[in-house]
Design an enzyme around this catalytic site. Structure first.
Site, PDB file in Angstrom:
ATOM      1  N   GLU A   1     122.106  27.376 -77.965  1.00 22.11           N
ATOM      2  CA  GLU A   1     122.085  26.244 -77.036  1.00 22.11           C
ATOM      3  C   GLU A   1     123.246  25.290 -77.297  1.00 22.11           C
ATOM      4  OE1 GLU A   1     119.169  23.031 -74.894  1.00 22.11           O
ATOM      5  OE2 GLU A   1     118.317  24.718 -75.983  1.00 22.11           O
ATOM      6  N   THR A   2     123.618  25.113 -78.540  1.00 23.91           N
ATOM      7  CA  THR A   2     124.760  24.254 -78.869  1.00 23.91           C
ATOM      8  C   THR A   2     126.041  24.800 -78.228  1.00 23.91           C
ATOM      9  OG1 THR A   2     123.748  23.549 -80.949  1.00 23.91           O
ATOM     10  CG2 THR A   2     126.145  23.315 -80.765  1.00 23.91           C
TER      11      THR A   2
END
Length: 142
Positions: free
Chosen positions: A62-63
């Site tokens: 997700e980062t």
């Protein structure tokens, strides 16, 4: 118009010590409109049996995917995660996990990114897909 990595907004100083990516040891190695590459150590991100925690893989994915969406959406729109799906293929037990995020779709209101995580030997650990909603305004932080 997309932005460049050096134009990413600064973190709020009020929440600078609360960044999950920092706590997990995530490092962004490369970032442009075609891909974002980053890595995370296995050490410190394990589940009780000594393997890389699947949630840690999700955080790395997700980062990287959110960073790619931000490069495409900012400054006119603000991306927020809408859906994250992870398939875990094998465990990582040491070293680093490196992820590469590449766009599948970039539109005005959404973007979808594929993120592939590999271990130090280049073996696929996880495949993730992140869809971000591109909001007109940044959500309030309290």
């Amino acid at each position: 118009m997309p932005i460049t990595p050096d134009q990413l907004p600064e973190l709020s100083s009020e929440h600078a010590d609360e960044q999950l990516a920092d706590r997990m040891g995530i490092e962004i190695l490369e970032a442009d409109l075609d891909e974002v590459v980053g890595r995370m150590p296995v050490a410190g991100n394990r589940q009780p049996y000594g393997l890389l925690h699947g949630g840690a893989s999700g955080v790395l994915a997700e980062t990287l995917g959110s960073t790619l969406s931000a490069l495409h959406a900012l400054p006119e729109r603000f991306p927020v995660g809408l859906e994250l799906a992870c398939t875990h293929h094998r465990s990582a037990t040491s070293g680093w996990v490196t992820g590469t995020a590449r766009p599948i779709h970039v539109g005005r209101s959404t973007s979808t990114t594929e993120i592939v995580l590999v271990d130090d030997d280049g073996r696929r650990v996880c495949t993730a897909k992140l869809t971000c909603l591109h909001r007109d305004t940044r959500p309030p932080v309290t």
